[in-house]
Enzyme design. Structure first.
Site, PDB file in Angstrom:
ATOM      1  N   GLY A 300     -24.765  -5.724   9.592  1.00  0.00           N
ATOM      2  CA  GLY A 300     -24.506  -6.957  10.312  1.00  0.00           C
ATOM      3  C   GLY A 300     -25.795  -7.624  10.752  1.00  0.00           C
ATOM      4  CB  SER A 301     -26.476  -9.959  13.531  1.00  0.00           C
ATOM      5  OG  SER A 301     -25.600 -10.971  13.111  1.00  0.00           O
ATOM      6  CB  THR A 302     -28.823  -4.649  13.289  1.00  0.00           C
ATOM      7  OG1 THR A 302     -28.170  -4.145  12.112  1.00  0.00           O
ATOM      8  CG2 THR A 302     -27.900  -4.463  14.493  1.00  0.00           C
ATOM      9  CG  ASP A 671     -22.403 -10.666  12.111  1.00  0.00           C
ATOM     10  OD1 ASP A 671     -21.897 -10.327  13.183  1.00  0.00           O
ATOM     11  OD2 ASP A 671     -23.380 -10.103  11.583  1.00  0.00           O
TER      12      ASP A 671
END
Length: 673
Positions: A300-302, A671
């Site tokens: 995801g956004s990590t 997201d």
């Protein structure tokens, strides 16, 4: 013969018997004297023996000598009130070395045991022997033992892994034909603590999982305790906080990692659900599954942290460049942010991270191109297994180069379309904040850690290992630290803040893949990856919740900013003092100033910033739009496994995305970190 001669003769005859009687009396007297002397000597000897026995058994009883007891019976323990020999747990009766944590606490050790066997042909009375054995070994099946002792064999096992006390009790029965075979049994005194890390052993004491398997030869060949980098104090706290979050949000699984950003030492690795390490053989597969290294999850956004790091290090973008946050339509798919996000149409690099914009991250990746993106991720270790001392470490699921088109380039930029183990994300996060060094994560304590355990003074400034590879410059690492701090101060990671520890990090929320492909609506994997303290980076932290449910406190949200981030905050507040770090609020203003970075940095004189009218990624997207149209005609619109192994992962614990944009026609890739 005259009368005188006659009298002499009679006198001589009368004196002979008198003389003989005297001799006999004298002999008897001498014999009596000797008997008295001998009796006196025996009395003295028996008195001495009696006195010695009284002293040895009553007044000052002596312990048995070593040769008088079985060789597998452990020695009498010595008092150690100060714990000076906490890590010295190498028993002379066992051959497999113990495993201890970085402070010397015992995590695994082998205890002496014995196997009881018999020769039935030497039995006098099988029924009587079985009855007596039952008294010494209460768990023994008397009927089965009687049957075994009646067999026409020379060897039968009666009991396994009995304790030394039980062995002595059986031996004291004096039953002919009963014998013992020395052995050992692996025990884990801490129970659930670090169970997936430790793994387990088989019936022959050979490692079958975890560090027990990875270091099997070392543990059997060197009796010196193996010191791990794990700190059981921190492990317990992280376990408690993670379990609390898992229960609160009703997640089906969770994991957390704390790693030293200078040495790569893993201080904590927790995966839930877990199990008691002593019951490894009976533990459920889901409990033995180590989500930190075996589970594959869309980051995801990590992953936007890696996209930003690539852009800075490769010279693709500067912090003042701007990128479009307008939804991107490619074929029948749309990349957009969440409906409640109200961004400017163009965001600077710090804003892209703080607001976690998907289209903007996609534009950054388009500026870099597929080749540079692949090269960056490969250098950062995202294309291979994490090199850690766990055999269960899995291989990430990534698109093939042939399928790495424009859409893949964009989705990978914000953490979709690839699946990575959490430890890989932690490793990448540490590299952005420690000066740019990619470390090799390890579960083995360094020599400095061993010294710290002895003197009690943790080293907070350990040197980078010589084999670490520098992939990010010190200047860019400094910028990334400030951007990560900004994400907590003004962005999606606000609930990860821990006063005085200046936490920096990035949230990430990814929709899960269903068992038949395609994303599951409202079923997420939420994660937070961060560093603390950001003004002097020392530890990386990662928290992941699998399929959390909304609560009243989260206002119906299941995104990482509402569950994973606050969980990380609770952990940092509790474990930092254990790690020798204490909150600094006295110099808060100066520290915050040193970490500050503007949301909209000014463009230096002489530079033309990327932005409206100057966005090579947009032009690149328009040039390649026909590529997705041609690919979409021949590919399904949701994730499909390419082989049996990938299909098994889809149906099991691993989470991953397809090689291209998944979902039904019109699916929006959204997201919010």
């Amino acid at each position: 013969m005259n009368s005188f001669s006659h009298d002499q003769t009679q006198g001589a005859q009368a004196s002979r018997p008198v003389t003989g009687s005297l001799r006999i009396q004298l002999a008897e007297q001498r014999m009596h004297a000797r008997l008295l002397v001998l009796a006196g000597v025996f009395c003295v000897l028996f008195s001495a023996i009696g006195l010695k026995l009284t002293v040895a058994t009553i007044i000052r009883p002596m312990p048995p000598q070593q040769q008088q007891i079985a060789p597998q019976v452990p020695p009498i323990p010595k008092s150690d009130p100060k714990g000076m020999i906490a890590g010295d747990v190498a028993l002379p009766q066992v051959h497999r070395a113990s495993i201890i944590d970085r402070t010397g606490q015992v995590l695994a050790m082998s205890l002496p045991v014995a196997q009881v066997y018999a020769n039935p042909q030497e039995m006098i009375d099988a029924a009587d022997a079985a009855h007596k054995l039952k008294g010494a070994l209460p768990t023994l099946d008397e009927a089965e033992t009687r049957r075994r002792l009646s067999l026409n064999k020379q060897f039968v096992y009666l009991a396994r892994d009995i304790s030394p006390a039980q062995e002595l009790a059986v031996n004291n029965l004096g039953i002919p034909g009963i014998y013992f075979e020395p052995g050992e049994r692996r025990r884990y005194p801490m129970g659930r603590v670090a169970a997936q890390i430790l793994g387990g052993v088989d019936i022959d004491d050979h490692g079958v999982a975890g560090v027990e398997r990875f270091f099997d030869k070392r543990l059997d060949g060197d009796r010196t305790p193996l010191r791990l980098s794990v700190d059981v104090r921190v492990q317990n706290v992280v376990h408690d906080e993670l379990q609390s979050a898992m229960d609160t949000f009703q997640a089906i699984g969770a994991c957390a990692i704390v790693m030293d950003v200078h040495t790569g030492e893993i201080i904590t690795m927790v995966s839930l659900p877990d199990y008691d390490a002593n019951d490894f053989g009976r533990a459920a597969p889901d409990a033995r599954f180590n989500r930190a290294v075996t589970g594959m999850y869309e980051p995801g956004s990590t992953f936007k942290l890696q996209t930003t790091a690539m852009a800075l290090q490769e010279g693709i973008a500067h912090i003042w460049d701007r990128f479009s946050s307008t939804p991107i339509k490619i074929g029948r798919f749309t990349i957009s942010d969440m409906k409640n996000d109200h961004f400017d149409p163009w965001l600077t690099l710090p804003e892209v991270m703080a607001y976690s914009s998907n289209p903007a991250a996609a534009h950054i990746a388009l500026d870099a191109g597929a080749t540079r993106q692949q090269d960056w991720l490969r250098q950062m270790g995202f294309f291979s297994r994490v090199p850690v001392e766990l055999p269960e470490a899995g291989r990430p699921i990534i698109p093939s180069v042939a399928n790495w088109g424009v859409s893949t380039t964009m989705t990978v930029a914000f953490g979709h379309g690839v699946a990575e183990p959490p430890l890989s994300i932690v490793r990448g996060t540490a590299a952005t904040a420690n000066g740019g060094y990619l470390l090799r994560p390890t579960l083995v304590a360094s020599q400095a850690a061993s010294a710290d355990a002895t003197d009690g003074a943790p080293d907070t400034a350990q040197a980078i290992p010589p084999d670490a590879q520098r992939l990010i410059s010190a200047a860019n690492s400094d910028i990334l630290r400030k951007i990560l701090r900004l994400d907590v101060v003004k962005g999606t990671g606000g609930k990860a803040e821990s006063p005085g520890y200046y936490v920096g990090g990035k949230t990430g929320t990814a929709e899960k893949i269903g068992p038949h492909g395609g994303y599951l609506k409202h079923v997420n994997v939420s994660a937070f990856t961060g560093i603390f303290p950001m003004n002097a980076p020392h530890y990386a932290i990662y928290v992941m919740l699998d399929s959390p449910k909304p609560t009243a406190q989260t206002h119906g949200w299941t995104t990482a900013g509402w569950n994973a981030a606050p969980t990380a905050s609770h952990m940092i507040t509790r474990i930092a003092p254990m790690l020798g770090l204490f909150p600094d609020t006295e110099h808060a203003a100066a520290i915050e100033a040193s970490l500050a970075i503007p949301m909209k940095p000014a463009v230096p004189r002489g530079y033309r910033a990327l932005g409206p009218g100057n966005d090579p990624g947009t032009a690149h997207l328009h040039e390649r739009e026909h590529e997705h149209t041609s690919q979409g005609a021949g590919h399904p619109h949701h994730a499909r496994p390419h082989d049996a192994a990938q299909a098994a992962q889809l149906a099991g614990h691993t989470e991953h995305a397809a090689n291209d944009l998944p979902g039904p026609p019109g699916h929006h890739m959204r997201d919010r970190g």
